[in-house]
Each structure stands twice: as C-alpha cells, then as structure tokens.
Design an enzyme around this catalytic site. Structure first.
Site, PDB file in Angstrom:
ATOM      1  N   LYS A   1      -8.749 -11.260  -8.424  1.00 57.76           N
ATOM      2  CA  LYS A   1      -9.889 -11.487  -7.540  1.00 57.76           C
ATOM      3  C   LYS A   1     -10.801 -10.258  -7.527  1.00 57.76           C
ATOM      4  CE  LYS A   1      -8.734 -15.075  -4.291  1.00 57.76           C
ATOM      5  NZ  LYS A   1      -8.783 -15.494  -2.882  1.00 57.76           N
TER       6      LYS A   1
ATOM      7  N   LYS B   1     -12.981  -4.317  -4.247  1.00 60.83           N
ATOM      8  CA  LYS B   1     -13.569  -2.976  -4.335  1.00 60.83           C
ATOM      9  C   LYS B   1     -12.621  -1.978  -4.981  1.00 60.83           C
ATOM     10  CE  LYS B   1     -12.417  -1.870   0.507  1.00 60.83           C
ATOM     11  NZ  LYS B   1     -12.114  -3.211   1.008  1.00 60.83           N
TER      12      LYS B   1
ATOM     13  N   LYS C   1       0.817  -1.208   0.000  1.00 67.20           N
ATOM     14  CA  LYS C   1       0.000   0.000   0.000  1.00 67.20           C
ATOM     15  C   LYS C   1       0.860   1.271   0.000  1.00 67.20           C
ATOM     16  CE  LYS C   1      -4.142  -1.997   2.074  1.00 67.20           C
ATOM     17  NZ  LYS C   1      -5.107  -1.978   3.190  1.00 67.20           N
TER      18      LYS C   1
END
Length: 335
Positions: A198, A201, A115
């Site tokens: 996968k 969101k 991240k």
C-alpha cells in the site's frame, strides 16, 4: 455543533505532505461524513512524538496537515478541526485509561510489536507502548457512536471498546461503546514502485509515493516511471498485473470512470498512453487541493485561528466527558 451522532477520526502530522492514499482512503470519506455526523477531525500531534521528531518540523507539518484537510473539503464551520495537544483532556483521560489497562493486554497490540521489532525494543518508548490507550482516550472523549477506521485499526478499536466497557462496569455508565465504521476503500492505492504494498509515507522509494503537495511535473514524472510489466495489455488483474491494476484504480477513483470502461477504452493502447492520462487525472484532482493548501499556509494567523476555534468546539465535549470520569474515579473537584 448539531445533534447529529458524534464521529472522531484523525491522522498524524508525521510528514510534510499527505499522500494520494490518505486522500482517497480517508479524506474523501471524511468530507462526505461531515454532512451526516457531528464530526471531530483531529491532527494527532501527541501520537507523533512517540517516535523522535524535530520540533520545528512537527510544528510545520501540523499546520500543513491542517491546511490539506481544509483544502480537501473539511469545513471548519461544519466540523471541529483541531490539534490534539490543544485539548489537554486527551492526555488526562489517557492516564486514567492507562490505569485500568493490563500490561499483557497492551503488549498484544500488533502495531507496537511491529514498530518495536523494527527499531529494537530497547529504543521503543513507553509512549509507543501506550499509544493505543491514548488512541482510546481520543475516541471516548467524544462519545462517538461510529469511528471510521481501516481494517488495520480494528484491533485498537476493540481495545477502546474493552476499556469503555470495563470503566462503565467499575464506575457506572460513562462512555458510549463505539462501533467500528470500517471504511469501504474508495480505491486500492498502492505504491507506484512496489504495487504489492500500500502507498505509505514510509515507502522505501520516494518515487512510489504521490504526495498531495507535489508539483505537477513531479506527479507526472512519478506516474510515468510507475512499475508495470512486460505483458503489454491494459487490464485489471491484481495477482498478475498489480502495477497496471493500480494505475487503473487510481484513474477510476479520481475520474469516476469504471475500471471496465477504462479497460475497453485503452484496449490496444500502450502503457505510456495509460500513464499519461493517469498523470493528467491525478494532476487535475490534486492541483487545486495543493494550491488551496499553499494559500492557507501563506496566512498562518488565520490557519491558527481556525484550529483554535476547532479546539474550543472539541473542549466543550471533551471536558464534559473528562469531568464525569474524574468524578467517578474519586478525584476531588477543584474549587
């Protein structure tokens, strides 16, 4: 709450809707496990603010997430369903655990690396860096024997186990050492537009994501525009036909019909026929959950009451653990 073994799991309220992958990958299992475990299901809003959040959206998303948990089958009378920030012990235990975690140890957490590389290390918050330690506090507060996690969370659970063992070694037996309950995927649910990734969101294309709160027409449109291939046959082959395999997996996981049976039944049919039936199956599964969630959202006072009740159940266990921790590290008990 009963004398069954404890269990904790949760999700962030970082979107206005859960998606089909959340439902089949987590919620279906949670509903089943609340029969066998003393279950604590938490909406982790403290984790949600490790990246920038709009306050009004966060409040709305927290309630919407709770409504979807209940609509999908989480029973507040069987489980403690609560919001993380309603139980201050989460943040309080996290501070103690921060103080026994090595900087290098925290630096090795892969999710922070991933991240922070995307956003740039300078813009990454200290909260994002210590996220796995708060996650360890979330777990250890409830002394669970089992923690349902996906493979991507195994590293965080190992840190949790290490911190629990370290604390017990330094200060005396305090925490149950949790075991990973690796969730067997009820289905492989992949992005409809990028079926090698996968469903998430953070999808690059919103058309690839089937949201639990989508209306019927939107669901049908997304599935009918799902990526397939030019080969034409309907069979499961994840390497060569990921799009078709994904549609078969979604159908099977919701309908209960085996992939082999579906392959036989759709033999000779076109992709349009498959997509139309998958859309029907998804709508019949999601529609009642969406409608129930909307009903729950229409009575905000009742939804907040259910969450407050869940927080009281959670505090009963969490505060007992925190009191033992505070005593063992040498804090003076307030009069």
């Amino acid at each position: 709450m009963s004398a069954k073994p404890n269990l904790l799991s949760g999700m962030q309220p970082s979107a206005s809707s859960l998606h089909l992958g959340n439902y089949l990958g987590a919620l279906v299992n949670w509903v089943r496990m609340q029969e066998d475990f003393n279950a604590f299901y938490v909406i982790v809003d403290l984790h949600a603010i490790t990246v920038p959040q709009d306050p009004n959206e966060l409040r709305a998303n927290t309630r919407r997430t709770a409504a979807q948990y209940i609509a999908a089958g989480i029973d507040p009378s069987k489980s403690a369903l609560f919001v993380q920030s309603h139980v201050p012990a989460h943040a309080e235990l996290a501070w103690v655990l921060n103080c026994i975690t090595g900087f290098g140890e925290a630096s090795r957490m892969t999710q922070f690396k991933d991240k922070s590389q995307k956003a740039g290390t300078d813009s990454a918050s200290v909260g994002l860096f210590t996220y796995p330690i708060l996650q360890a506090a979330d777990i250890l507060l409830y002394q669970p024997k089992a923690v349902p996690v996906g493979e991507d969370q195994r590293q965080h659970l190992e840190l949790t186990r290490d911190l629990a063992e370290r604390f017990n070694s330094r200060f005396g037996q305090t925490f149950t050492i949790p075991e990973a309950h690796i969730l067997k995927e009820t289905a492989k649910i992949y992005d409809l537009q990028n079926p090698t990734a996968k469903m998430s969101k953070s999808a690059a294309d919103p058309k690839g994501l089937v949201n639990m709160m989508d209306d019927d027409a939107t669901i049908a449109k997304k599935i009918k525009s799902a990526v397939t291939d030019t080969e034409g046959s309907i069979k499961s082959d994840w390497e060569n036909k990921p799009g078709v395999s994904n549609l078969l997996s979604i159908h099977s996981s919701l309908s209960g019909e085996s992939v082999i049976s579906l392959e036989e039944r759709f033999s000779g049919a076109g992709y349009g026929v498959l997509k139309a039936e998958v859309a029907e199956v998804v709508i019949s599964a999601i529609g009642p959950i969406r409608d129930r969630a909307n009903d729950l959202m229409s009575d905000q006072a009742e939804l907040d009451r259910l969450l407050a009740s869940g927080a009281e159940k959670a505090k009963t266990v969490a505060n007992q653990t925190l009191a033992a921790v505070y005593d063992r590290v040498g804090f003076i008990k307030p009069e």
